[in-house]
Design a protein around this motif. Structure first.
Motif, PDB file in Angstrom:
ATOM      1  N   ASN A 158      36.401  25.647  25.660  1.00 34.57           N
ATOM      2  CA  ASN A 158      37.397  26.695  25.409  1.00 34.57           C
ATOM      3  C   ASN A 158      38.340  26.764  26.600  1.00 34.57           C
ATOM      4  OD1 ASN A 158      38.847  28.971  24.719  1.00 34.57           O
ATOM      5  ND2 ASN A 158      37.057  30.181  24.117  1.00 34.57           N
ATOM      6  N   GLY A 159      39.191  25.745  26.708  1.00 40.43           N
ATOM      7  CA  GLY A 159      40.049  25.615  27.883  1.00 40.43           C
ATOM      8  C   GLY A 159      40.945  26.808  28.124  1.00 40.43           C
ATOM      9  N   GLU A 160      41.504  27.395  27.074  1.00 44.31           N
ATOM     10  CA  GLU A 160      42.401  28.539  27.249  1.00 44.31           C
ATOM     11  C   GLU A 160      41.663  29.732  27.852  1.00 44.31           C
ATOM     12  OE1 GLU A 160      44.476  29.539  23.709  1.00 44.31           O
ATOM     13  OE2 GLU A 160      45.782  27.789  23.785  1.00 44.31           O
ATOM     14  N   ALA A 161      40.425  29.955  27.398  1.00 48.90           N
ATOM     15  CA  ALA A 161      39.638  31.059  27.962  1.00 48.90           C
ATOM     16  C   ALA A 161      39.231  30.752  29.400  1.00 48.90           C
ATOM     17  CB  ALA A 161      38.408  31.326  27.105  1.00 48.90           C
ATOM     18  N   PHE A 162      38.933  29.473  29.689  1.00 50.07           N
ATOM     19  CA  PHE A 162      38.590  29.101  31.063  1.00 50.07           C
ATOM     20  C   PHE A 162      39.780  29.371  31.996  1.00 50.07           C
ATOM     21  CE2 PHE A 162      35.652  25.523  29.261  1.00 50.07           C
ATOM     22  CZ  PHE A 162      34.748  26.485  28.827  1.00 50.07           C
ATOM     23  N   ILE A 163      40.989  29.019  31.533  1.00 49.35           N
ATOM     24  CA  ILE A 163      42.188  29.290  32.328  1.00 49.35           C
ATOM     25  C   ILE A 163      42.345  30.792  32.544  1.00 49.35           C
ATOM     26  CG2 ILE A 163      44.712  29.237  32.299  1.00 49.35           C
ATOM     27  CD1 ILE A 163      44.496  26.524  30.846  1.00 49.35           C
ATOM     28  N   GLY A 164      42.157  31.570  31.475  1.00 43.83           N
ATOM     29  CA  GLY A 164      42.277  33.014  31.596  1.00 43.83           C
ATOM     30  C   GLY A 164      41.277  33.603  32.568  1.00 43.83           C
ATOM     31  N   ARG A 165      40.038  33.125  32.482  1.00 45.43           N
ATOM     32  CA  ARG A 165      39.005  33.594  33.422  1.00 45.43           C
ATOM     33  C   ARG A 165      39.379  33.244  34.862  1.00 45.43           C
ATOM     34  NH1 ARG A 165      34.863  37.270  32.734  1.00 45.43           N
ATOM     35  NH2 ARG A 165      33.821  36.973  30.743  1.00 45.43           N
ATOM     36  N   GLY A 166      39.881  32.040  35.057  1.00 48.69           N
ATOM     37  CA  GLY A 166      40.281  31.634  36.401  1.00 48.69           C
ATOM     38  C   GLY A 166      41.434  32.459  36.926  1.00 48.69           C
ATOM     39  N   ALA A 167      42.431  32.709  36.057  1.00 53.16           N
ATOM     40  CA  ALA A 167      43.568  33.529  36.468  1.00 53.16           C
ATOM     41  C   ALA A 167      43.130  34.946  36.794  1.00 53.16           C
ATOM     42  CB  ALA A 167      44.620  33.538  35.360  1.00 53.16           C
ATOM     43  N   LEU A 168      42.209  35.495  36.000  1.00 59.35           N
ATOM     44  CA  LEU A 168      41.697  36.841  36.254  1.00 59.35           C
ATOM     45  C   LEU A 168      40.966  36.890  37.592  1.00 59.35           C
ATOM     46  CD1 LEU A 168      41.098  39.750  35.364  1.00 59.35           C
ATOM     47  CD2 LEU A 168      39.112  38.870  34.098  1.00 59.35           C
ATOM     48  N   ALA A 169      40.132  35.892  37.861  1.00 58.14           N
ATOM     49  CA  ALA A 169      39.405  35.858  39.131  1.00 58.14           C
ATOM     50  C   ALA A 169      40.356  35.706  40.314  1.00 58.14           C
ATOM     51  CB  ALA A 169      38.376  34.726  39.119  1.00 58.14           C
ATOM     52  N   ASN A 170      41.377  34.866  40.185  1.00 59.82           N
ATOM     53  CA  ASN A 170      42.375  34.755  41.249  1.00 59.82           C
ATOM     54  C   ASN A 170      43.076  36.082  41.489  1.00 59.82           C
ATOM     55  OD1 ASN A 170      42.368  32.122  42.364  1.00 59.82           O
ATOM     56  ND2 ASN A 170      43.467  31.281  40.610  1.00 59.82           N
ATOM     57  N   ALA A 171      43.441  36.769  40.400  1.00 60.95           N
ATOM     58  CA  ALA A 171      44.134  38.057  40.533  1.00 60.95           C
ATOM     59  C   ALA A 171      43.276  39.085  41.245  1.00 60.95           C
ATOM     60  CB  ALA A 171      44.533  38.568  39.148  1.00 60.95           C
ATOM     61  N   LYS A 172      41.977  38.994  41.052  1.00 62.55           N
ATOM     62  CA  LYS A 172      41.049  39.941  41.695  1.00 62.55           C
ATOM     63  C   LYS A 172      40.533  39.426  43.034  1.00 62.55           C
ATOM     64  CE  LYS A 172      38.243  42.175  38.887  1.00 62.55           C
ATOM     65  NZ  LYS A 172      37.241  42.446  37.834  1.00 62.55           N
ATOM     66  N   HIS A 173      41.102  38.316  43.502  1.00 67.66           N
ATOM     67  CA  HIS A 173      40.752  37.711  44.789  1.00 67.66           C
ATOM     68  C   HIS A 173      39.286  37.267  44.861  1.00 67.66           C
ATOM     69  CE1 HIS A 173      44.484  38.645  47.252  1.00 67.66           C
ATOM     70  NE2 HIS A 173      44.745  39.088  46.031  1.00 67.66           N
ATOM     71  N   ASP A 174      38.736  36.905  43.713  1.00 64.16           N
ATOM     72  CA  ASP A 174      37.408  36.300  43.661  1.00 64.16           C
ATOM     73  C   ASP A 174      37.629  34.794  43.540  1.00 64.16           C
ATOM     74  OD1 ASP A 174      34.824  35.505  43.289  1.00 64.16           O
ATOM     75  OD2 ASP A 174      34.456  36.736  41.503  1.00 64.16           O
TER      76      ASP A 174
END
Length: 341
Positions: free
Chosen positions: A92-108
């Motif tokens: 689920n590449g789109e969800a993986f990208i979203g999870r990564g973007a969310l983690a970057n935004a939260k500085h994780d």
């Protein structure tokens, strides 16, 4: 062509073309993103098992959090992305990208790196997946890994998102001519007035034109991010308006507490305008998570303001090891060296 030449040549070879992804004024982009979220929600009421739509909704809420600084969007993004992965846990590449973007935004950034790698495996030809990885690896201090991911991103899509990241990469290495050229390419690539405004602002900064007070006032009225608030505060300080500057720093800290995760910026604000002991706590906490040039500078400065300059020096050395010559970093270094003479 893009597959066979190095990063600098790739930047310079393109005749016409965001930190990092381009930021757009909040009022304009928020309206568009909200319409997109509403459209996706309507679609999901009809087809609730659409994993791709859930992933798109999650990504939209990540963007809404970025432009509105409302942490509720993080929660909504988390729910949407979790549902997407429940429906389609693998590939689920789109969800993986979203999870990564969310983690970057939260500085994780460690989590963002892991999701970014999964995204790249699922979608090897996605520039967006490479962008998630570039951002995470840069912030984690993995310069070699970030360079590889950035080159791949440039190969896949030489546009605003990849050229702004290239400019940042060059800046961190003290290669300011290349950084300016990359940002010019980003400006030439801009497809909207908002993107052009973002690129022009950062190009001005790279060329030493920091802007008038009115520029920063307008900037925070459009996008009151902690970064912009701190810049506005510094401009107010230089203009001899310390009380107004203090208000901007306080607001930046409030934003950081609401959004969570960015102890680095909090450390720098506290070191210059707050409690030195608190600054050191923030910096040490961030250093425990990632050993980048950014955290090295923050920890060096926090140690210095706590009158521990001898301990600060090795971290200051590390902050400039790649060639980074940011004026604030150099100011910190000069003060540390001066106190040891």
């Amino acid at each position: 062509m893009w597959k066979t030449i190095p990063l600098l040549a790739a930047v310079l070879a393109v005749a016409a073309c965001a930190s990092p992804q381009a930021a757009t004024p909040a009022a304009t982009q928020t309206s568009s993103l909200q319409r997109n979220a509403e459209s996706l929600q309507a679609k999901l009421r009809r087809t609730p098992k659409d994993a791709a739509a859930w992933a798109q909704l999650g990504a939209t809420h990540v963007e809404l959090a970025r432009v509105t600084f409302d942490p509720q969007h993080y929660t909504r993004a988390e729910r949407a992305l979790t549902e997407s992965l429940r429906l389609k846990p693998e590939s689920n590449g789109e969800a993986f990208i979203g999870r990564g973007a969310l983690a970057n935004a939260k500085h994780d950034f460690t989590t963002a790196r892991d999701w970014g790698r999964r995204a790249v495996t699922a979608l090897p030809d996605s520039a967006q997946a490479q962008g998630v990885l570039v951002d995470a690896l840069t912030q984690l201090g993995d310069d070699a890994g970030a360079s590889v991911a950035l080159q791949r991103m440039l190969d896949l899509r030489p546009g605003v998102a990849s050229f702004t990241r290239a400019a940042y990469h060059f800046e961190l290495h003290g290669r300011l001519d290349e950084a300016r050229e990359a940002m010019r390419r980003a400006l030439e690539s801009a497809t909207s007035p908002d993107e052009a405004e973002f690129c022009r602002l950062h190009l001005d900064e790279l060329e030493g034109r920091t802007g008038a007070l009115e520029t920063y006032r307008a900037l925070v009225s459009k996008a009151p991010s902690p970064e912009h608030l701190v810049k506005y505060g510094k401009a107010l300080d230089k203009a001899g308006k310390p009380q107004e500057a203090r208000a901007q720093y306080d607001l930046a800290l409030q934003q950081l507490r609401a959004l969570g995760g960015d102890d680095l910026t909090a450390a720098l604000i506290a070191a210059d305008h707050g409690d030195p002991a608190e600054a050191l706590r923030f910096a040490e906490k961030e250093w425990a998570k990632r050993q980048s040039v950014f955290t090295a500078d923050a920890l060096a400065w926090a140690l210095h303001v706590n009158k521990r300059s001898a301990e600060a020096l090795p971290y200051s050395d590390r902050a400039v090891a790649l060639g980074w010559r940011d004026p604030e970093v150099l100011r910190h270094r000069e003060a540390i060296l001066g106190s040891l003479r």
